[in-house]
Motif scaffolding. Structure first.
Motif, PDB file in Angstrom:
ATOM      1  N   THR A  68     -12.633 -11.418  -9.483  1.00 26.31           N
ATOM      2  CA  THR A  68     -13.944 -11.001 -10.014  1.00 26.31           C
ATOM      3  C   THR A  68     -13.722 -10.321 -11.368  1.00 26.31           C
ATOM      4  O   THR A  68     -12.590 -10.287 -11.853  1.00 26.31           O
ATOM      5  CB  THR A  68     -14.627  -9.993  -9.067  1.00 26.31           C
ATOM      6  OG1 THR A  68     -13.829  -8.803  -9.018  1.00 26.31           O
ATOM      7  CG2 THR A  68     -14.796 -10.564  -7.665  1.00 26.31           C
ATOM      8  N   SER A  74     -16.921  -6.755  -7.298  1.00 26.55           N
ATOM      9  CA  SER A  74     -16.408  -7.008  -5.942  1.00 26.55           C
ATOM     10  C   SER A  74     -17.309  -6.325  -4.913  1.00 26.55           C
ATOM     11  O   SER A  74     -17.683  -6.929  -3.902  1.00 26.55           O
ATOM     12  CB  SER A  74     -14.980  -6.476  -5.816  1.00 26.55           C
ATOM     13  OG  SER A  74     -14.132  -7.140  -6.717  1.00 26.55           O
ATOM     14  N   ASP A  75     -17.652  -5.071  -5.165  1.00 30.99           N
ATOM     15  CA  ASP A  75     -18.510  -4.321  -4.246  1.00 30.99           C
ATOM     16  C   ASP A  75     -19.869  -5.004  -4.081  1.00 30.99           C
ATOM     17  O   ASP A  75     -20.343  -5.229  -2.966  1.00 30.99           O
ATOM     18  CB  ASP A  75     -18.733  -2.886  -4.756  1.00 30.99           C
ATOM     19  CG  ASP A  75     -17.488  -2.014  -4.595  1.00 30.99           C
ATOM     20  OD1 ASP A  75     -16.607  -2.389  -3.801  1.00 30.99           O
ATOM     21  OD2 ASP A  75     -17.409  -0.973  -5.265  1.00 30.99           O
ATOM     22  N   THR A  77     -20.732  -8.071  -4.719  1.00 31.09           N
ATOM     23  CA  THR A  77     -20.587  -9.381  -4.071  1.00 31.09           C
ATOM     24  C   THR A  77     -20.474  -9.220  -2.559  1.00 31.09           C
ATOM     25  O   THR A  77     -21.137  -9.923  -1.788  1.00 31.09           O
ATOM     26  CB  THR A  77     -19.337 -10.098  -4.613  1.00 31.09           C
ATOM     27  OG1 THR A  77     -19.431 -10.177  -6.031  1.00 31.09           O
ATOM     28  CG2 THR A  77     -19.217 -11.501  -4.037  1.00 31.09           C
ATOM     29  N   HIS A 173     -16.808  -3.472   5.159  1.00 37.32           N
ATOM     30  CA  HIS A 173     -16.243  -3.606   3.808  1.00 37.32           C
ATOM     31  C   HIS A 173     -15.650  -2.282   3.380  1.00 37.32           C
ATOM     32  O   HIS A 173     -16.196  -1.217   3.697  1.00 37.32           O
ATOM     33  CB  HIS A 173     -17.349  -4.007   2.806  1.00 37.32           C
ATOM     34  CG  HIS A 173     -16.961  -3.788   1.378  1.00 37.32           C
ATOM     35  ND1 HIS A 173     -17.402  -2.705   0.641  1.00 37.32           N
ATOM     36  CD2 HIS A 173     -16.157  -4.515   0.546  1.00 37.32           C
ATOM     37  CE1 HIS A 173     -16.884  -2.773  -0.595  1.00 37.32           C
ATOM     38  NE2 HIS A 173     -16.137  -3.859  -0.678  1.00 37.32           N
ATOM     39  N   ASP A 175     -14.174  -0.191  -0.093  1.00 37.10           N
ATOM     40  CA  ASP A 175     -13.915  -0.105  -1.521  1.00 37.10           C
ATOM     41  C   ASP A 175     -12.551   0.574  -1.661  1.00 37.10           C
ATOM     42  O   ASP A 175     -12.436   1.788  -1.497  1.00 37.10           O
ATOM     43  CB  ASP A 175     -15.030   0.731  -2.171  1.00 37.10           C
ATOM     44  CG  ASP A 175     -14.780   0.972  -3.648  1.00 37.10           C
ATOM     45  OD1 ASP A 175     -13.674   0.660  -4.127  1.00 37.10           O
ATOM     46  OD2 ASP A 175     -15.697   1.481  -4.327  1.00 37.10           O
ATOM     47  N   SER A 196     -12.481  -4.381  -1.763  1.00 29.31           N
ATOM     48  CA  SER A 196     -12.572  -4.483  -3.224  1.00 29.31           C
ATOM     49  C   SER A 196     -11.379  -3.802  -3.871  1.00 29.31           C
ATOM     50  O   SER A 196     -10.944  -2.736  -3.432  1.00 29.31           O
ATOM     51  CB  SER A 196     -13.829  -3.768  -3.729  1.00 29.31           C
ATOM     52  OG  SER A 196     -14.973  -4.305  -3.127  1.00 29.31           O
ATOM     53  N   SER A 198      -9.508  -3.199  -8.053  1.00 26.55           N
ATOM     54  CA  SER A 198      -9.769  -3.293  -9.488  1.00 26.55           C
ATOM     55  C   SER A 198      -8.460  -3.294 -10.257  1.00 26.55           C
ATOM     56  O   SER A 198      -7.532  -2.547  -9.927  1.00 26.55           O
ATOM     57  CB  SER A 198     -10.632  -2.097  -9.903  1.00 26.55           C
ATOM     58  OG  SER A 198     -10.672  -2.012 -11.308  1.00 26.55           O
ATOM     59  N   ALA A 210     -10.646  -7.945  -7.823  1.00 34.32           N
ATOM     60  CA  ALA A 210     -10.550  -8.969  -6.779  1.00 34.32           C
ATOM     61  C   ALA A 210     -11.334  -8.499  -5.560  1.00 34.32           C
ATOM     62  O   ALA A 210     -11.536  -7.299  -5.351  1.00 34.32           O
ATOM     63  CB  ALA A 210      -9.096  -9.217  -6.408  1.00 34.32           C
ATOM     64  N   LEU A 211     -11.789  -9.487  -4.802  1.00 27.87           N
ATOM     65  CA  LEU A 211     -12.428  -9.204  -3.518  1.00 27.87           C
ATOM     66  C   LEU A 211     -11.652  -9.951  -2.449  1.00 27.87           C
ATOM     67  O   LEU A 211     -11.448 -11.164  -2.558  1.00 27.87           O
ATOM     68  CB  LEU A 211     -13.893  -9.667  -3.528  1.00 27.87           C
ATOM     69  CG  LEU A 211     -14.648  -9.508  -2.203  1.00 27.87           C
ATOM     70  CD1 LEU A 211     -14.748  -8.033  -1.794  1.00 27.87           C
ATOM     71  CD2 LEU A 211     -16.043 -10.122  -2.296  1.00 27.87           C
ATOM     72  N   ARG A 233     -17.269 -18.105  -6.595  1.00 30.07           N
ATOM     73  CA  ARG A 233     -17.609 -17.253  -7.744  1.00 30.07           C
ATOM     74  C   ARG A 233     -17.584 -18.139  -8.983  1.00 30.07           C
ATOM     75  O   ARG A 233     -16.519 -18.483  -9.491  1.00 30.07           O
ATOM     76  CB  ARG A 233     -16.602 -16.109  -7.892  1.00 30.07           C
ATOM     77  CG  ARG A 233     -17.101 -14.949  -8.752  1.00 30.07           C
ATOM     78  CD  ARG A 233     -16.428 -14.924 -10.084  1.00 30.07           C
ATOM     79  NE  ARG A 233     -16.779 -13.739 -10.859  1.00 30.07           N
ATOM     80  CZ  ARG A 233     -16.622 -13.659 -12.172  1.00 30.07           C
ATOM     81  NH1 ARG A 233     -16.150 -14.677 -12.852  1.00 30.07           N
ATOM     82  NH2 ARG A 233     -16.951 -12.565 -12.821  1.00 30.07           N
TER      83      ARG A 233
END
Lengths: 388, 276
Positions: A68, A74-75, A77, A173, A175, A196, A198, A210-211, A233
């Motif tokens: 991403t 990512s969050d 999404t 999920h 983060d 997620s 970064s 990235a996710l 994506r």
């Protein structure tokens, strides 16, 4: 002299090795990975390698990694995907101390008809698990909780939480933007559906994230368009940065040990010395369940922006949980959720280290902070009252 | 990162006149720890009534410290009459300029100066005038109106920058907008209700407004109000409780009670106090 940079939870320097790997993709290797010719095709292979490296950093398989543009994407999404996949469920859960990427998204969803539960934390920043579990119900579409807090470094028990939430048939999920690269993250052990991360927090460049999406998780793309990323994506890949994230992930795995031992030792030295030499000073957050690189220190009766600007005169870079630095008027929602008294919340400074910090730098900070606090306290009408 | 002028930086890094004056002629304190900034200003006069010494203590950000330091320089050697005209804008100009989001620091300076002068003149500590609009920072409609008028503020954001109101939970944004509309004359009230109101309807509406809007606000300060009579457009009331003995009661009556009744009942009402 280069600055003493202890603001790595805000962003980190791109590792020289990372930059080196990226450079050819700006110049001679500019092909589009979607092209039929081998000039582009070889780039696609390098993206595949990068994906493998990111996957192995978090114990995932490459097909579970989606590139991403940042942690925030990512969050967004992940949350949108969960809501679209569970259209009948109108309840969502998060904590009161999330990064704005989740906090503001959830507040926004609350306005569009979702019931939102914000799980509180205690004075050490630890999550109220009982409250979380009591609020899980058949209407809950997703639970999203951060792995580690950006301001205090406090770590949530995501392994246990993921298991309980999953047993209830609810999407989970996390983060993990602040956790990945600082503590071991293994998706074989943590049963979260999505995670997620970064790039720029782990010495890759800004503009890539990235996710992680566990195999079998219902998914719906956020960006619609071309077939890139397996149709999950759309948009031409940010090739150079993805290559950079791959290299940074490989290095992060290798450097994890150093962060957990050497950097933690430096962090502890910094924190212990400041607490000892500066009176009326406290650590925000649980001392044990915490990232090894982060400390949030509350200096009572002084204001954070003033501290930061005096540090800035000495080229020391850190952050503050104070109101004045951000342009908002209230101190950080994280510190308020923890019930940190106003006396200390306004004067809280976050130091976040990386493998590029040296003991010499930490000694420089230890030597220079106490006079700054002393000077500001002499200006403060409240400091005298305390002494009196 | 804020763009501070060199003068702000200078006053922050090398603040002038820091400290306390024992037995000051004037002292004014504003702000609080909870609010994130606070200022205590002291001055001493010479035999000619000029400020011969001024000192301050400030808890707050760089611009709060710089504004306080600048203020002490600005008032030194001048008479109270001269300095009583200093506005927050004067303080900001003295420093070159302040970021818009930091203008409340200059307002804090002006407020502390006003309080210190009031202290010297033996005036009682001002009661909170008006009705609290922003509960997070305890800002009243009177304070907001003043800032809007003096600085020609146009948006809710402007108001937050100058007096902090609306900078917390955000629940009061609508009320602040109403005040802005009122000051700028954009108000679209239900026009001339009185014209269509019978006398009985008018009296009832006045009673209702007093009960619903005005009494609760006054009661917060331990005061109260009773409707005695309505004679044409003249509303006769009696102030009770702390309001009755408050030196600011006339201001409360005109600025608050009358404004509120004009807004909600009829624009040509006049409120007068009677003592029975």
């Amino acid at each position: 002299m280069k600055p003493v940079y202890v603001d790595n939870n805000a962003t980190s320097r791109v590792a020289p090795e990372v930059l080196e790997e990226m450079l050819p993709y700006f110049t001679e290797r500019y092909g589009n990975p979607s092209s039929m010719h081998s000039f582009g095709g070889t780039v696609a292979r390098e993206i595949k390698t990068a994906r493998e490296k990111v996957a192995s950093l978090i114990g995932a398989s490459p097909s579970e990694i989606l590139f991403t543009s940042c942690g925030t994407e990512s969050d967004n999404t992940a949350i949108r995907a969960a809501l679209v996949s569970n259209p009948d469920r109108k309840h969502i859960i998060t904590s009161r101390v999330e990064h704005p990427a989740i906090k503001n998204l959830f507040e926004n969803l609350a306005k569009t008809g979702f019931r939102v539960t914000f799980v509180p934390v205690d004075s050490n920043g630890l999550l109220d698990l009982e409250y979380l579990y009591e609020n899980l119900d058949d209407d809950t579409a997703i639970v999203s909780l951060m792995w580690a807090n950006n301001e205090t470094g406090v770590i949530f028990p995501v392994e246990e939480i993921a298991q309980t939430v999953k047993e209830r048939g609810i999407v989970f999920h996390t983060d993990a933007v602040q956790a990945v690269g600082k503590v071991p993250v293994d998706m074989n052990k943590v049963s979260a559906d999505m995670l997620s991360l970064s790039g720029h927090k782990l010495h890759a460049p800004k503009g890539v994230g990235a996710l992680y999406i566990r195999k079998g998780t219902k998914f719906s793309p956020f960006l619609i368009g071309g077939h890139q990323e397996n149709g999950r994506r759309a948009g031409t890949e940010n090739v150079t940065s993805i290559i950079g994230l791959g290299k940074a992930s490989e290095m992060a795995l290798y450097n994890l040990n150093e962060v957990e031992i050497r950097i933690k030792k430096l962090r502890d030295k910094l924190e212990d010395s400041l607490i000892k030499t500066v009176p009326n000073t406290m650590i925000n957050g649980d001392k044990d369940k915490r990232l090894p690189n982060t400390t949030s220190i509350g200096f009572e009766f002084v204001e954070g922006e003033a501290i930061l600007l005096m540090m800035n005169e000495l080229d020391i870079c850190a952050s503050s949980g104070s109101a004045c630095t951000s342009g908002s008027l209230e101190p950080s929602h994280v510190l308020r959720a923890m019930g940190v008294p106003f006396t200390a919340a306004h004067g809280s400074i976050r130091f976040s280290l990386s493998i590029y910090n040296t003991e010499k730098e930490i000694d420089f900070i230890i030597e220079n902070i106490p006079p700054i606090i002393k000077k500001l306290r002499e200006l403060s009408p409240f400091w005298e009252q305390t002494k009196g | 990162m804020w763009e501070y002028t060199d003068k702000v930086k200078d006053h922050f890094l090398n603040p002038r006149n820091v400290g306390v004056i024992d037995n000051p002629d004037g002292v004014g304190e504003v702000g609080s720890l909870a609010c994130g900034d606070a200022l205590k200003l002291y001055f001493k006069l010479d035999e000619n009534g000029r400020i011969k010494d001024a000192k301050f203590q400030t808890f707050g950000c760089a611009s709060a410290i710089a504004s306080s330091s600048a203020l002490t320089e600005m008032i030194m050697g001048r008479t109270l009459e001269e300095v009583s005209n200093i506005t927050n804008d004067d303080i900001a100009s003295y420093l070159g300029e302040l970021p818009k989001e930091k203008m409340h620091c200059s307002v804090m300076g002006r407020d502390a100066l006003e309080k210190a002068i009031a202290f010297y003149r033996g005036e009682k500590e001002k009661k909170v005038e008006g009705e609290i609009v922003c509960e997070c920072f305890g800002v009243t409609d009177v304070e907001i109106k003043r800032a809007v008028t003096e600085n020609n503020l146009l948006t809710v954001e402007d108001v937050t920058d100058f007096v902090k109101a609306g900078g917390g939970c955000g629940k009061c944004h609508e009320k602040i907008q109403e005040i802005l509309d009122q000051v700028h004359g954009d108000i679209k009230p239900v026009k001339n209700k009185a014209a269509k109101l019978t006398n009985i309807q008018k009296i009832k509406l006045i009673e209702e407004t007093l009960e619903r809007e005005i009494k609760p606000a006054l009661k917060k300060d331990g005061g109260n109000i009773e409707l005695i009579d309505v004679d044409g457009n003249i509303v006769l009331v009696e102030l009770r409780g702390t309001c009755a003995s408050c030196s600011k009661s006339q201001i409360t009556l005109k600025n608050y009670v009358e404004t509120k009744l004009r807004e909600l009942v009829s624009p040509d009402l006049i409120v007068e106090e009677v003592h029975q």
